[in-house]
Design a protein around this motif. Structure first.
Motif, PDB file in Angstrom:
ATOM      1  N   UNK A  51      55.801 -23.778  11.785  1.00  0.00           N
ATOM      2  CA  UNK A  51      56.135 -24.028  10.532  1.00  0.00           C
ATOM      3  C   UNK A  51      56.050 -25.422  10.175  1.00  0.00           C
ATOM      4  N   UNK A  52      55.206 -26.225  10.904  1.00  0.00           N
ATOM      5  CA  UNK A  52      55.269 -27.555  10.727  1.00  0.00           C
ATOM      6  C   UNK A  52      54.582 -27.827   9.157  1.00  0.00           C
ATOM      7  N   UNK A  53      55.177 -28.983   8.741  1.00  0.00           N
ATOM      8  CA  UNK A  53      54.530 -29.485   7.468  1.00  0.00           C
ATOM      9  C   UNK A  53      53.556 -30.611   8.000  1.00  0.00           C
ATOM     10  N   UNK A  54      52.446 -30.463   7.501  1.00  0.00           N
ATOM     11  CA  UNK A  54      51.147 -31.295   7.896  1.00  0.00           C
ATOM     12  C   UNK A  54      50.923 -32.224   6.860  1.00  0.00           C
ATOM     13  N   UNK A  55      50.361 -33.498   7.649  1.00  0.00           N
ATOM     14  CA  UNK A  55      49.991 -34.650   6.434  1.00  0.00           C
ATOM     15  C   UNK A  55      48.784 -35.190   7.457  1.00  0.00           C
ATOM     16  N   UNK A  56      48.016 -35.702   6.498  1.00  0.00           N
ATOM     17  CA  UNK A  56      46.992 -36.587   6.997  1.00  0.00           C
ATOM     18  C   UNK A  56      47.362 -38.044   7.746  1.00  0.00           C
ATOM     19  N   UNK A  91      45.405 -41.037  10.409  1.00  0.00           N
ATOM     20  CA  UNK A  91      44.205 -41.426  11.153  1.00  0.00           C
ATOM     21  C   UNK A  91      43.264 -40.440  11.180  1.00  0.00           C
ATOM     22  N   UNK A  92      42.881 -39.800  10.027  1.00  0.00           N
ATOM     23  CA  UNK A  92      41.927 -38.982  10.075  1.00  0.00           C
ATOM     24  C   UNK A  92      41.942 -37.462  10.460  1.00  0.00           C
ATOM     25  N   UNK A  93      43.282 -37.153  11.030  1.00  0.00           N
ATOM     26  CA  UNK A  93      43.846 -36.035  11.528  1.00  0.00           C
ATOM     27  C   UNK A  93      44.849 -35.178  10.597  1.00  0.00           C
ATOM     28  N   UNK A  94      44.817 -33.876  10.700  1.00  0.00           N
ATOM     29  CA  UNK A  94      45.842 -33.307   9.916  1.00  0.00           C
ATOM     30  C   UNK A  94      46.750 -32.887  11.110  1.00  0.00           C
ATOM     31  N   UNK A  95      48.043 -33.658  10.753  1.00  0.00           N
ATOM     32  CA  UNK A  95      49.002 -33.774  11.814  1.00  0.00           C
ATOM     33  C   UNK A  95      50.358 -33.124  11.515  1.00  0.00           C
ATOM     34  N   UNK A  96      51.270 -32.783  12.309  1.00  0.00           N
ATOM     35  CA  UNK A  96      52.695 -32.109  11.780  1.00  0.00           C
ATOM     36  C   UNK A  96      53.690 -33.459  11.795  1.00  0.00           C
ATOM     37  N   UNK A 121      64.426 -23.857  26.999  1.00  0.00           N
ATOM     38  CA  UNK A 121      65.726 -23.948  25.795  1.00  0.00           C
ATOM     39  C   UNK A 121      65.909 -25.525  25.376  1.00  0.00           C
ATOM     40  N   UNK A 122      65.666 -26.503  26.375  1.00  0.00           N
ATOM     41  CA  UNK A 122      65.951 -27.798  25.786  1.00  0.00           C
ATOM     42  C   UNK A 122      64.858 -28.503  25.197  1.00  0.00           C
ATOM     43  N   UNK A 123      63.639 -27.705  25.081  1.00  0.00           N
ATOM     44  CA  UNK A 123      62.519 -28.571  24.517  1.00  0.00           C
ATOM     45  C   UNK A 123      62.394 -28.008  22.952  1.00  0.00           C
ATOM     46  N   UNK A 124      62.135 -28.926  22.125  1.00  0.00           N
ATOM     47  CA  UNK A 124      61.792 -28.550  20.752  1.00  0.00           C
ATOM     48  C   UNK A 124      60.528 -29.397  20.248  1.00  0.00           C
ATOM     49  N   UNK A 125      59.792 -28.991  19.310  1.00  0.00           N
ATOM     50  CA  UNK A 125      58.496 -29.674  18.830  1.00  0.00           C
ATOM     51  C   UNK A 125      59.016 -30.834  17.982  1.00  0.00           C
ATOM     52  N   UNK A 126      58.284 -32.105  18.061  1.00  0.00           N
ATOM     53  CA  UNK A 126      58.780 -33.220  17.248  1.00  0.00           C
ATOM     54  C   UNK A 126      57.675 -33.696  16.339  1.00  0.00           C
ATOM     55  N   UNK A 127      57.764 -33.895  15.195  1.00  0.00           N
ATOM     56  CA  UNK A 127      56.676 -34.355  14.288  1.00  0.00           C
ATOM     57  C   UNK A 127      56.428 -35.869  14.257  1.00  0.00           C
ATOM     58  N   UNK A 128      55.614 -36.471  13.490  1.00  0.00           N
ATOM     59  CA  UNK A 128      55.407 -37.949  13.204  1.00  0.00           C
ATOM     60  C   UNK A 128      56.586 -38.576  12.779  1.00  0.00           C
TER      61      UNK A 128
END
Lengths: 119, 374
Positions: free
Chosen positions: B17-22, B24-29, B218-225
């Motif tokens: 469910x990430x919101x993606x943004x450009x 450095x030339x990549x589509x990143x969360x 349990x302790x790990x969550x994804x983190x965006x830019x």
């Protein structure tokens, strides 16, 4: 409840209107960390930038939805900006204003029209 | 707009469910449904997983086969003691240009018979060309087919140790190669958050599985830019292209700690890097301006580009904010700016925020204490 294209809601309350930002706007802004409110007693024209909201991402302006005078501001959201994300259409109202011409309210979007706008 | 590149974890970001943004030339969360603020706090309290596969991974090998020769060669491009970097250790460095400006900042690791470099995504093609041109006595290889994950936070060690039991033995800035399943992981105990943690280079075909195994904990969550930026800013770290670039020297950038004695005046290998004349002079005499921390009073953030003044009215700007925002852990706004070196911690300056000059205090970096396992 009425809505503007700037994602503000207006709710009549006696001879005043209460103004805040929509759920959609608060989601788009992200976590709000700072709110700057206008001075009470200030006369404003529709479109004037009268509040600033800063989220973790960027700063955004809140515009006066219609002509009128700011009568009251919600100090709670200046003290606790996170309220804008928690309860944007309830406790996180921004200001109350007295409209110069209350009939102008009828020209704003209703809920169905606003839902169409945000898709 | 040119097509954006995707990391091998792109599909996983979307499914989370990430919101993606450009970027450095990549589509990143930029953020996941948790949101920037909570992601930031989660990485400080537990463990966060970051996809940093857009960054450049480079192998540097001397034609002689000796790591010392690769180190000596790299020292021609960086003001850093690479020769003194022991096997299994990593160090922060920067490429400088002839004027003493910074072309990129990077990590350099000694892996026994070669060096392993991690460089910024936006600079990786230029860095690769710079290395090829500057080090004809070395083989320079851009690593293909490997993703890069960062696992950061006080619970990162416990999380990774479930998959790589001896990961806990690594100390801050150690690097090692470890097996997971049949994959070879290149692990360093480092990061860009100020927290303890690891950066893990993993073959593409294992990357999603590794990320999913970690995220299932349990302790790990994804983190965006978004949170990556507020975490590094609280930790006082520079973002290339913002806080450092070709117009800033390492001394002005307050990165003199990264220029070891061996490369300074009177050192065993004094100078010998691009811009040495200016950089050594600034080390001796002090720079005219310096990257400092700012703590704006009140709650209004001072964003990048905010002009800084000495007083409440009149005068020309004395500097400008290079990174600024709100620090979720310090619960206050924070910024970095280049200001005259005559200013001291505790001095008040004024940032022009929407036409009003608001006070800010020159403050020590980092804003939030680091939590490394040394």
């Amino acid at each position: 409840m009425k809505y503007t294209e700037d994602h503000e809601w207006l709710r009549p309350e006696g001879d005043l209107v209460v103004v805040g930002i929509t759920e959609h706007a608060s989601e788009q802004l992200g976590d709000v960390v700072f709110v700057e409110l206008p001075d009470t007693g200030k006369a404003v024209s529709a479109g004037d930038e009268i509040c600033v909201i800063e989220s973790v991402k960027a700063a955004s302006d809140i515009r006066a939805p219609l002509d009128g005078e700011i009568v009251e501001v919600n100090q709670d959201i200046a003290d606790n900006p996170g309220l804008v994300n928690e309860d944007p259409t309830g406790r996180a109202w921004f200001f109350k204003m007295k409209l110069s011409d209350p009939s102008k309210l009828d020209g704003l979007m209703d809920e169905a029209a606003y839902k169409d706008l945000i898709g | 707009m040119a097509d954006l590149e995707r990391t091998v974890l792109h599909g996983l970001h979307l499914s989370l469910g990430a919101k993606m943004v450009p970027f450095a030339g990549y589509d990143m969360p930029v953020q996941y449904p948790m949101g920037v603020l909570k992601e930031h706090l989660h990485a400080r309290a537990a463990a966060g997983l970051f996809d940093v596969s857009h960054m450049g991974q480079i192998l540097l090998t001397s034609r002689s086969g000796r790591v010392e020769d690769a180190a000596r060669a790299l020292e021609r491009l960086v003001p850093v003691d690479v020769l003194g970097l022991k096997e299994g250790r990593q160090r922060y460095a920067m490429f400088t240009d002839e004027a003493g400006g910074i072309l990129d900042d990077l990590m350099v690791a000694n892996r026994g018979d070669h060096l392993f470099l991690v460089v910024n995504a936006a600079c990786k093609a230029a860095d690769f060309a710079h290395l090829k041109a500057g080090l004809p006595d070395c083989d320079v290889g851009l690593v293909e087919g490997r993703a890069l994950l960062a696992l950061q936070g006080p619970k990162a060690e416990a999380a990774l140790a479930r998959l790589v039991p001896d990961a806990a033995e690594l100390k801050f800035m150690d690097v090692a190669i470890r097996q997971w399943d049949t994959a070879e992981l290149w692990i360093s105990r480092s990061g860009y958050t100020g927290e303890d943690g690891f950066e893990i280079s993993v073959p593409d075909r294992f990357a999603v599985a590794l990320a999913e195994r970690l995220l299932a904990m349990e302790e790990v969550a994804p983190i965006g830019l978004g949170a990556r930026d507020s975490l590094r800013l609280e930790a006082g770290m520079c973002l290339y292209g913002h806080d450092i670039d070709r117009t800033t020297t390492p001394v002005e950038a307050n990165l003199t700690w990264a220029i070891q004695k061996a490369r300074r005046a009177g050192g065993a290998r004094e100078g010998g890097f691009p811009g040495a004349a200016r950089i050594l002079k600034e080390l001796a005499d002090g720079p005219m301006r310096l990257r400092v921390g700012l703590r704006p009073e009140g709650r209004a953030p001072m964003r990048e580009g905010t002009e800084i003044y000495a007083g409440t009215d009149g005068g020309a700007p004395i500097g400008r904010v290079t990174s600024g925002g709100f620090g979720p852990s310090i619960e206050a706004p924070m910024a970095m700016a280049y200001l005259p070196a005559t200013l001291a911690e505790g001095d008040t300056v004024y940032g022009d925020v929407r036409g009003r000059r608001l006070p800010a205090v020159v403050a020590a970096l980092p804003f939030h204490p680091t939590n490394y396992k040394r």
